[in-house]
Every structure is written in C-alpha cells, then in structure tokens.
Scaffold this motif. Structure first.
Motif, PDB file in Angstrom:
ATOM      1  N   ILE A   1       0.993  -1.124  -0.029  1.00 36.76           N
ATOM      2  CA  ILE A   1      -0.020   0.061  -0.023  1.00 36.76           C
ATOM      3  C   ILE A   1       1.091   1.252  -0.087  1.00 36.76           C
ATOM      4  O   ILE A   1       1.594   1.301   0.778  1.00 36.76           O
ATOM      5  CB  ILE A   1      -0.849  -0.086   1.500  1.00 36.76           C
ATOM      6  N   LYS A   2       0.651   2.172  -1.120  1.00 37.04           N
ATOM      7  CA  LYS A   2       1.654   3.053  -1.361  1.00 37.04           C
ATOM      8  C   LYS A   2       0.915   4.637  -0.914  1.00 37.04           C
ATOM      9  O   LYS A   2       1.636   5.463  -0.548  1.00 37.04           O
ATOM     10  CB  LYS A   2       2.139   3.317  -2.702  1.00 37.04           C
ATOM     11  N   ILE A   3      -0.491   4.424  -1.074  1.00 34.28           N
ATOM     12  CA  ILE A   3      -1.033   5.750  -0.817  1.00 34.28           C
ATOM     13  C   ILE A   3      -2.331   5.412   0.009  1.00 34.28           C
ATOM     14  O   ILE A   3      -3.054   4.154  -0.483  1.00 34.28           O
ATOM     15  CB  ILE A   3      -1.418   6.428  -2.246  1.00 34.28           C
ATOM     16  N   VAL A   4      -2.899   5.946   1.003  1.00 35.17           N
ATOM     17  CA  VAL A   4      -4.272   5.655   1.634  1.00 35.17           C
ATOM     18  C   VAL A   4      -4.972   7.093   1.222  1.00 35.17           C
ATOM     19  O   VAL A   4      -4.518   8.316   1.605  1.00 35.17           O
ATOM     20  CB  VAL A   4      -3.854   5.723   3.256  1.00 35.17           C
ATOM     21  N   LEU A   5      -5.876   6.970   0.433  1.00 36.31           N
ATOM     22  CA  LEU A   5      -6.968   8.147   0.228  1.00 36.31           C
ATOM     23  C   LEU A   5      -7.825   8.202   1.342  1.00 36.31           C
ATOM     24  O   LEU A   5      -8.490   7.190   1.714  1.00 36.31           O
ATOM     25  CB  LEU A   5      -7.858   7.553  -1.095  1.00 36.31           C
ATOM     26  N   SER A   6      -8.158   9.631   1.493  1.00 36.21           N
ATOM     27  CA  SER A   6      -9.131   9.766   2.514  1.00 36.21           C
ATOM     28  C   SER A   6     -10.019  10.800   1.953  1.00 36.21           C
ATOM     29  O   SER A   6      -9.589  11.816   1.445  1.00 36.21           O
ATOM     30  CB  SER A   6      -8.493  10.599   3.829  1.00 36.21           C
TER      31      SER A   6
END
Length: 349
Positions: free
Chosen positions: A246-251
């Motif tokens: 996991i490289k980006i966690v979108l919020s």
C-alpha cells in the motif's frame, strides 16, 4: 510505481467535498475546497484522486482552478478515472479522457485508472478496449502510470491480473479493518493477489465513508481502554497504512478540520503491530454484528438504478435506526421519502 509513491502517504480523495446545496452534488463549497488544497500542499502532501463522475465534474474543475492553475505541475500528482458504466464503444475511451484533461487543464495524468471494475463492468471495458487504450496512453506519455479502481471479488481480480498484470502499475482497493475479512468486499484476498503479482495498491475507503470515525459508545470504550491516546480516525488510517504494497491511503476529507486531522496523523504515520491489528479485527467482528447493511457510500449503485433511488441514503438511515433509533433519524427518513424516490419505487421487487 516508485516515482509516484515510495512510503505510504495521505492521498486527497476529492469525492465527498462539502456542498453549498445538499440536493445538488455539483455545488461544491469552492472556498472550502481551495483552503483544503492549500493546507494539504502546505503540509507536504501532493497526491490528488478524482474522477470524471465525482461531483458531476465539479471535483475536476475545482482542481483545475485551485491546484493546477496555482501550483507548478511537477509539484503535484493527479489520478483520474475512465467511467466504465458510461462506455458504449471504443471511441468513448478517448472521449472521456479528453473531457477529463480539459476539465483539469492538464496534458497528462500521473495515474489513469479504469473506474469501478467489477463483475459487470469488466466485460464492458474489455469489449470497448479500455485496457488497451490505457496502455496506449501510457506509451504516449498521456498517463505516466495506469491501473484500475476495483470493486469486485478476488476471483475476478485474479482473472484480470492473469491477463493484464504486465501493463498494470497499480490497483485501487477498498481497505479498512471492517472489510478486511469480509466475504462481500474480499479485501484481504484482493490485497494478497496484488502482493503476489508485485502490484502497488492504493487504499480507498480507509474510514469507510466516515463510518469508522463515529462508532457506538460501547465500541468506543473498547478503543479507549486499549489505547486512550489514539483516535478512531487514527486507528483506521494506520490500519490501511500497515501493509507493504500500500503506497497511498486515500481519505475523502470533507472540510478543513478533517484535512488537518488527517495530515497530522500522517506526519509520523507508522504501521500497526500484530497485536493492534488483531485487536482491530476482533472489534470489527463486533461492529459487523451491529451494522445491518454494509455500505461505503461510494454511490456506484446510483449509476445502475433506473429509478434514481438514493440507495446509500436509505442504507444509512436503516443502519442508524438499528443503532440509535433517534427521532431525528425518523424525521430525516420522512423528509427523504417526501422529496426523493422511495425504496418502494424499485422496479425489481
């Protein structure tokens, strides 16, 4: 995908922005949007996720006004998506991409995703040559990286990766502790497939449409007892940041207050340890017994409903009634059925 993403970072999902008129999804509060973009960039983050469909195009137009036109192009990354549910022919791929680039006022995307890939839309995307089109855009430099936003089960994802993993850079998956072991969402198995194929993952819905930031009191007490210094939002975001691919966690942050909270958490984000993960998964089992209907409020079902029934609204009202049974919930239900199509308007029942 190392040139776009190295360590897990906070991504700005421009999907649930504050509205000036709650009945008009395109009526974004632009001043709030601008403030959120400026704060996010000022804190050293730079990954923006939008879509042709988000806020009826206002999400993209707002990024053009408040990001693209005000910051150097190389200082930020933009991911956008081709809407599979609107595809009718191969020509539509270019048609929608042209609209996307025009709305954003850019001549390339850092990431081009095939949107809402599921058991139904996969055959449409194949028929319309969307995977080949995305690969062509990557070869031509119109998209630096390509991938898919996936909303199906692991058996379908395996089929897709077996055929297209050689051109796929990233898969966007719904990752949160409530859905991790879910048979419906199938997050764990989908994530494991991406690990097996060596494909980077972008985590979407880490707070499950806000659900995990507002839990019943008895559940909150369990969190406070385990670690009184960690908020519910931090628990959710750290879980989604705890897996190596996991490289980006979108919020999908709605206002400046949420933006500040999320950015503060990600300044020193660190993965959960095994004990903490096991605690979360045990809590998830208890929460899943409370929520009658699982819904992340992505609104994809609205694309398929010929009667325009606000399905996620009714799901949320039902869940709230089961959880709280407040007078305000009953009042909101009455207002909703008075101004919008009712559940009974469904033509398939």
């Amino acid at each position: 995908m190392c040139d776009i993403m190295s360590n897990p970072k906070l991504g700005f999902g421009a999907m649930r922005l504050a509205l000036l008129n709650e009945d008009d999804n395109s009526s974004i509060d632009n001043e709030n949007y601008k403030q959120m973009i400026d704060y996010y960039m000022g804190e050293g983050f730079n990954y923006f996720d939008t879509s042709y469909a988000y806020h009826n195009g206002s999400s993209e137009i707002g990024l053009s006004k408040y990001l693209v036109n005000r910051y150097p192009r190389q200082s930020f990354k933009i991911a956008d998506k081709i809407p599979t549910w609107l595809l009718e022919s191969s020509k539509d791929n270019q048609k929608f991409l042209d609209v996307i680039l025009d709305r954003l006022s850019v001549d390339y995307l850092d990431l081009l995703l095939i949107h809402d890939v599921n058991e139904k839309s996969y055959s449409v995307a194949k028929k319309c040559g969307t995977f080949d089109f995305a690969s062509k855009m990557k070869d031509e430099g119109i998209a630096l990286k390509i991938g898919l936003s996936f909303h199906g089960k692991s058996d379908l994802l395996k089929e897709i990766l077996e055929e297209y993993s050689d051109i796929m850079d990233v898969v966007q998956l719904q990752i949160n502790y409530l859905d991790w072991e879910s048979n419906l969402i199938d997050s764990l198995n989908c994530y494991k497939l991406c690990e097996d194929y060596g494909i980077d993952v972008i985590a979407m819905e880490p707070i499950k449409g806000g659900t995990l930031s507002d839990l019943p009191e008895d559940i909150k007490q369990e969190f406070e007892k385990y670690n009184p210094n960690m908020s519910l939002v931090e628990w959710a975001l750290r879980f989604a940041s705890s897996f190596k691919n996991i490289k980006i966690v979108l919020s999908g942050m709605k206002n400046l207050q949420q933006m500040k909270e999320n950015c503060n958490i990600f300044k020193e984000i660190k993965p959960l340890n095994n004990d903490e993960i096991n605690f979360l998964l045990s809590v998830a089992k208890k929460i899943n017994k409370i929520f009658e209907i699982q819904c992340s409020y992505c609104n994809y079902c609205l694309n398929e409903c010929p009667e325009s029934i606000p399905i996620p609204d009714y799901f949320e009202l039902y869940n709230n009634e089961k959880l709280y049974s407040l007078p305000s919930t009953k009042a909101m239900y009455k207002t909703t059925v008075d101004i919008k199509p009712r559940p009974s308007d469904c033509i398939l029942v």
